[in-house]
Design a protein around this motif. Sequence first.
Motif, PDB file in Angstrom:
ATOM      1  N   ASN A 165       0.772  -1.082   0.176  1.00 17.77           N
ATOM      2  CA  ASN A 165      -0.029   0.037  -0.144  1.00 17.77           C
ATOM      3  C   ASN A 165       0.999   1.190  -0.235  1.00 17.77           C
ATOM      4  O   ASN A 165       1.852   1.361   0.917  1.00 17.77           O
ATOM      5  CB  ASN A 165      -0.938  -0.065   1.260  1.00 17.77           C
ATOM      6  CG  ASN A 165      -2.204  -0.923   1.146  1.00 17.77           C
ATOM      7  OD1 ASN A 165      -2.707  -0.944   0.003  1.00 17.77           O
ATOM      8  ND2 ASN A 165      -2.506  -1.594   2.178  1.00 17.77           N
ATOM      9  N   LEU A 166       0.539   2.203  -0.876  1.00 18.79           N
ATOM     10  CA  LEU A 166       1.194   3.386  -1.044  1.00 18.79           C
ATOM     11  C   LEU A 166       0.370   4.573  -0.636  1.00 18.79           C
ATOM     12  O   LEU A 166      -0.930   4.617  -1.131  1.00 18.79           O
ATOM     13  CB  LEU A 166       1.941   3.766  -2.442  1.00 18.79           C
ATOM     14  CG  LEU A 166       2.748   2.593  -2.911  1.00 18.79           C
ATOM     15  CD1 LEU A 166       3.276   2.774  -4.465  1.00 18.79           C
ATOM     16  CD2 LEU A 166       3.734   2.292  -2.015  1.00 18.79           C
ATOM     17  N   THR A 167       0.621   5.586   0.195  1.00 25.87           N
ATOM     18  CA  THR A 167       0.062   6.723   0.489  1.00 25.87           C
ATOM     19  C   THR A 167      -1.225   6.213   1.071  1.00 25.87           C
ATOM     20  O   THR A 167      -2.499   6.629   0.549  1.00 25.87           O
ATOM     21  CB  THR A 167      -0.451   7.602  -0.534  1.00 25.87           C
ATOM     22  OG1 THR A 167       0.807   7.986  -1.457  1.00 25.87           O
ATOM     23  CG2 THR A 167      -0.717   9.192  -0.169  1.00 25.87           C
ATOM     24  N   GLY A 168      -1.348   5.182   2.108  1.00 19.66           N
ATOM     25  CA  GLY A 168      -2.486   4.940   2.764  1.00 19.66           C
ATOM     26  C   GLY A 168      -3.431   3.982   1.947  1.00 19.66           C
ATOM     27  O   GLY A 168      -4.599   3.924   2.507  1.00 19.66           O
ATOM     28  N   GLY A 169      -2.786   3.507   0.911  1.00 16.87           N
ATOM     29  CA  GLY A 169      -3.892   2.737  -0.029  1.00 16.87           C
ATOM     30  C   GLY A 169      -4.564   3.393  -1.085  1.00 16.87           C
ATOM     31  O   GLY A 169      -5.221   2.922  -1.742  1.00 16.87           O
ATOM     32  N   VAL A 170      -4.151   4.858  -1.278  1.00 17.53           N
ATOM     33  CA  VAL A 170      -4.781   5.463  -2.274  1.00 17.53           C
ATOM     34  C   VAL A 170      -4.200   4.499  -3.589  1.00 17.53           C
ATOM     35  O   VAL A 170      -5.072   4.658  -4.715  1.00 17.53           O
ATOM     36  CB  VAL A 170      -3.891   6.790  -2.429  1.00 17.53           C
ATOM     37  CG1 VAL A 170      -4.302   7.538  -3.937  1.00 17.53           C
ATOM     38  CG2 VAL A 170      -4.575   7.510  -1.312  1.00 17.53           C
ATOM     39  N   VAL A 171      -3.016   4.154  -3.452  1.00 16.89           N
ATOM     40  CA  VAL A 171      -2.456   3.414  -4.671  1.00 16.89           C
ATOM     41  C   VAL A 171      -1.932   2.156  -4.091  1.00 16.89           C
ATOM     42  O   VAL A 171      -1.396   2.001  -2.917  1.00 16.89           O
ATOM     43  CB  VAL A 171      -1.421   4.270  -5.279  1.00 16.89           C
ATOM     44  CG1 VAL A 171      -0.531   3.240  -6.379  1.00 16.89           C
ATOM     45  CG2 VAL A 171      -2.012   5.198  -6.256  1.00 16.89           C
ATOM     46  N   ALA A 172      -2.110   0.970  -4.726  1.00 19.31           N
ATOM     47  CA  ALA A 172      -1.206  -0.337  -4.135  1.00 19.31           C
ATOM     48  C   ALA A 172      -0.573  -0.832  -5.599  1.00 19.31           C
ATOM     49  O   ALA A 172      -0.784  -0.757  -6.479  1.00 19.31           O
ATOM     50  CB  ALA A 172      -2.577  -1.406  -3.989  1.00 19.31           C
ATOM     51  N   LEU A 173       0.799  -1.410  -5.035  1.00 15.27           N
ATOM     52  CA  LEU A 173       1.638  -2.089  -6.040  1.00 15.27           C
ATOM     53  C   LEU A 173       1.618  -3.598  -5.606  1.00 15.27           C
ATOM     54  O   LEU A 173       1.823  -4.032  -4.785  1.00 15.27           O
ATOM     55  CB  LEU A 173       3.026  -1.736  -5.669  1.00 15.27           C
ATOM     56  CG  LEU A 173       4.168  -2.207  -6.429  1.00 15.27           C
ATOM     57  CD1 LEU A 173       3.912  -2.159  -8.090  1.00 15.27           C
ATOM     58  CD2 LEU A 173       5.623  -1.716  -6.244  1.00 15.27           C
ATOM     59  N   HIS A 174       0.885  -4.346  -6.886  1.00 13.31           N
ATOM     60  CA  HIS A 174       0.779  -5.778  -6.891  1.00 13.31           C
ATOM     61  C   HIS A 174       1.992  -6.353  -7.678  1.00 13.31           C
ATOM     62  O   HIS A 174       2.394  -5.855  -8.644  1.00 13.31           O
ATOM     63  CB  HIS A 174      -0.561  -6.128  -7.151  1.00 13.31           C
ATOM     64  CG  HIS A 174      -1.756  -6.003  -6.531  1.00 13.31           C
ATOM     65  ND1 HIS A 174      -2.336  -4.850  -6.386  1.00 13.31           N
ATOM     66  CD2 HIS A 174      -2.269  -6.727  -5.581  1.00 13.31           C
ATOM     67  CE1 HIS A 174      -3.116  -4.906  -5.304  1.00 13.31           C
ATOM     68  NE2 HIS A 174      -3.321  -6.065  -4.933  1.00 13.31           N
ATOM     69  N   SER A 175       2.597  -7.526  -6.911  1.00 14.09           N
ATOM     70  CA  SER A 175       3.509  -8.174  -7.593  1.00 14.09           C
ATOM     71  C   SER A 175       3.327  -9.628  -7.593  1.00 14.09           C
ATOM     72  O   SER A 175       2.795 -10.409  -6.782  1.00 14.09           O
ATOM     73  CB  SER A 175       4.924  -7.779  -7.013  1.00 14.09           C
ATOM     74  OG  SER A 175       5.823  -8.699  -7.175  1.00 14.09           O
ATOM     75  N   GLY A 176       3.864 -10.445  -8.617  1.00 14.63           N
ATOM     76  CA  GLY A 176       3.552 -11.667  -8.885  1.00 14.63           C
ATOM     77  C   GLY A 176       4.398 -12.473  -9.766  1.00 14.63           C
ATOM     78  O   GLY A 176       5.111 -11.553 -10.751  1.00 14.63           O
ATOM     79  N   PHE A 177       4.860 -13.693  -9.741  1.00 16.61           N
ATOM     80  CA  PHE A 177       5.837 -14.315 -10.396  1.00 16.61           C
ATOM     81  C   PHE A 177       5.189 -15.411 -11.282  1.00 16.61           C
ATOM     82  O   PHE A 177       4.437 -16.069 -10.626  1.00 16.61           O
ATOM     83  CB  PHE A 177       7.006 -14.700  -9.685  1.00 16.61           C
ATOM     84  CG  PHE A 177       7.881 -13.647  -8.985  1.00 16.61           C
ATOM     85  CD1 PHE A 177       8.950 -13.204  -9.872  1.00 16.61           C
ATOM     86  CD2 PHE A 177       7.669 -13.137  -7.817  1.00 16.61           C
ATOM     87  CE1 PHE A 177       9.762 -12.215  -9.072  1.00 16.61           C
ATOM     88  CE2 PHE A 177       8.289 -12.199  -7.300  1.00 16.61           C
ATOM     89  CZ  PHE A 177       9.549 -11.543  -7.803  1.00 16.61           C
ATOM     90  N   LYS A 178       5.980 -15.611 -12.498  1.00 15.05           N
ATOM     91  CA  LYS A 178       5.498 -16.785 -13.322  1.00 15.05           C
ATOM     92  C   LYS A 178       6.565 -17.995 -13.171  1.00 15.05           C
ATOM     93  O   LYS A 178       7.746 -17.674 -13.504  1.00 15.05           O
ATOM     94  CB  LYS A 178       5.438 -16.522 -14.784  1.00 15.05           C
ATOM     95  CG  LYS A 178       5.046 -17.720 -15.900  1.00 15.05           C
ATOM     96  CD  LYS A 178       5.072 -17.089 -17.351  1.00 15.05           C
ATOM     97  CE  LYS A 178       5.194 -18.380 -18.266  1.00 15.05           C
ATOM     98  NZ  LYS A 178       4.987 -17.967 -19.469  1.00 15.05           N
ATOM     99  N   LEU A 179       6.083 -19.118 -12.470  1.00 13.74           N
ATOM    100  CA  LEU A 179       7.031 -20.172 -12.345  1.00 13.74           C
ATOM    101  C   LEU A 179       7.040 -21.050 -13.585  1.00 13.74           C
ATOM    102  O   LEU A 179       6.240 -21.050 -14.335  1.00 13.74           O
ATOM    103  CB  LEU A 179       6.503 -20.863 -11.008  1.00 13.74           C
ATOM    104  CG  LEU A 179       6.314 -19.871  -9.908  1.00 13.74           C
ATOM    105  CD1 LEU A 179       6.124 -20.885  -8.413  1.00 13.74           C
ATOM    106  CD2 LEU A 179       7.829 -19.351  -9.394  1.00 13.74           C
TER     107      LEU A 179
END
Length: 326
Positions: free
Chosen positions: A312-326
Amino acid sequence: MAASMRLLVRRAIRLSHKNITLTAAGAAARSDCCRGPLVCRCFSDEAEDRSTHFGFETVPETEKAKRVYKVFENVAQKYDIMNDAMSLGIHRMWKDTLLHVMHPQPGAQLLDMAGGTGDISFRFLDYIRSQEERQKRRVARSSQTPSWRDISNNYSTQDEPRESRAVVCDINKEMLKVGKQKADSLGVSAGLSWVVGDAEELPFDDDQFDIYTIAFGIRNVTHIDQALQEALRVLKPGGRFMCLEFSKVNNPILSRIYDAYSFQMIPVIGEVIAGDWKSYQYLVESIRKFPNQEEFKGMIEDAGFYCVKYYNLTGGVVALHSGFKL
């Protein structure tokens, strides 16, 4: 040529699957309708009846893409200025955070989906250049008093690393046009290319990229699940998916302030700076219709990504999601 042929094949398969689904649904739920000369009309109506949201408005799925295209066609020339005005410049910090979490290394291949004016790609190439300079300084220091290990490594790593590349892909030609103009003004050309493409049907072969980013773009896609599957397809095994998007503010006080600012100020700023109230009203509404952090995390996992997490960035105003391909 091979990529375009594969795209046509995937499109044909997708359409055939839709027809099979509609046939089953029509037989079960609309048997009274599908008789005699009305059979084909019944299936056609079924396809047209599917709806989605355009901001707070409900529209046919076939209409949303056209409307979104028009929105970004209208705002393209003022897009960067409006980003600064709407976020008070904070969007730059969010994008910088994306790059620091990504931490790309020389040789990385990036697909910057919905990349529009190139902000993420420019940062990516700058980050890569800084990493290359850092590596050169380390090599220069070690070459002054080389150890036997350094000498051995020099002999074993004769091949030059491949060049890093950023591909900016966007469905909107006007946004790409503005991005190219910005690249020319900044003198950025090496390792950068621009491609018109749809996030739901990417014009790339399988297993092509190390990193896939989409910043403030996925909420405008009609079928988010399809876009996520395409992201998985074009990533190499071990590749990383990263999405920067407006999300859900959990603090009730901040949430009220954010809502008031969004609905009362952003369309006004859009009218004053860009002469376009409606487009920015849509952008505000589209944020509220987007899934919250946990829901979107689940969608990414359902698409086949692993080790999915968000910040969560700036209190959840923006979220950065990340995931990987295995």
